[in-house]
Design an enzyme around this catalytic site. Structure first.
Site, short mmCIF file in Angstrom:
data_model
loop_
_atom_site.label_atom_id
_atom_site.label_comp_id
_atom_site.label_asym_id
_atom_site.label_seq_id
_atom_site.Cartn_x
_atom_site.Cartn_y
_atom_site.Cartn_z
CG ASP A 7 -1.82 1.18 1.31
OD1 ASP A 7 -2.29 1.63 0.26
OD2 ASP A 7 -2.07 1.67 2.43
CD GLU A 69 -4.94 0.40 -2.59
OE1 GLU A 69 -5.95 -0.25 -2.27
OE2 GLU A 69 -4.43 1.28 -1.89
CG ASP A 142 -0.75 3.15 6.04
OD1 ASP A 142 -1.23 3.72 5.05
OD2 ASP A 142 -0.62 3.70 7.14
#
Length: 163
Positions: A7, A69, A142
């Site tokens: 992430d 991502e 996260d």
């Protein structure tokens, strides 16, 4: 198969390593955490730190594949640009380590992990906890998000192998 999910960000980059157990297709959390950079550091140094840390994590755990991502465009262009820089460094770190890399939108991650593309953060965290058979929701957020990206990637790889 062991995968790393990322992430991306410049202040905080989450990472999560998830293994699929071949015998029963169960998922196992291998490791997770965050790479943080000091806000008073220059952007080149922050990006260098993220790159170095991610390469170290990949070298330590030796995942078979990775996933990052995709950027969800925000109204704040400045924030989107800094996140994009962190994303680029994450992609570079994985490529430098010779990993194949998948990229997934937040909608794709939510759909894969919860079955619902509009799931809220709490629903996603609960599903990550359940799928990985963890006692508590991984913290910080996260890291939980990175584990979700890794789960999404494992499911995507499984579907690709069936097609």
């Amino acid at each position: 198969m062991l995968v790393i999910g990322i992430d991306p960000g410049t202040a905080t980059t989450g990472y999560g390593l998830v293994r699929e157990i071949e015998a029963d297709s169960a998922l196992e959390c291998v490791a997770y955490g965050v790479v943080t950079t000091p806000p008073d550091e220059t952007m080149p140094r922050r990006l260098q730190s993220i790159h170095r840390e991610l390469k170290g994590i990949v070298t330590l755990h030796r995942p078979d594949s990775g996933a990052v991502e995709k950027l969800f465009f925000q109204k704040n262009v400045t924030t989107a640009m800094t996140v994009a820089q962190g994303r680029g460094v994450a992609l570079l770190a994985l490529a430098d380590c010779g990993l194949s890399v998948g990229e997934y939108t937040p909608l794709q991650v939510k759909q894969a992990v919860s079955g619902y593309g509009r799931a809220d953060k709490r629903q996603m965290q609960d599903m990550v906890r359940l799928l990985l058979n963890l006692e508590a929701i991984p913290k910080p957020d996260d890291a939980a998000d990175a584990l979700a990206v890794a789960i999404c990637h494992l499911y995507s790889l499984k579907m690709e192998s069936l097609i």
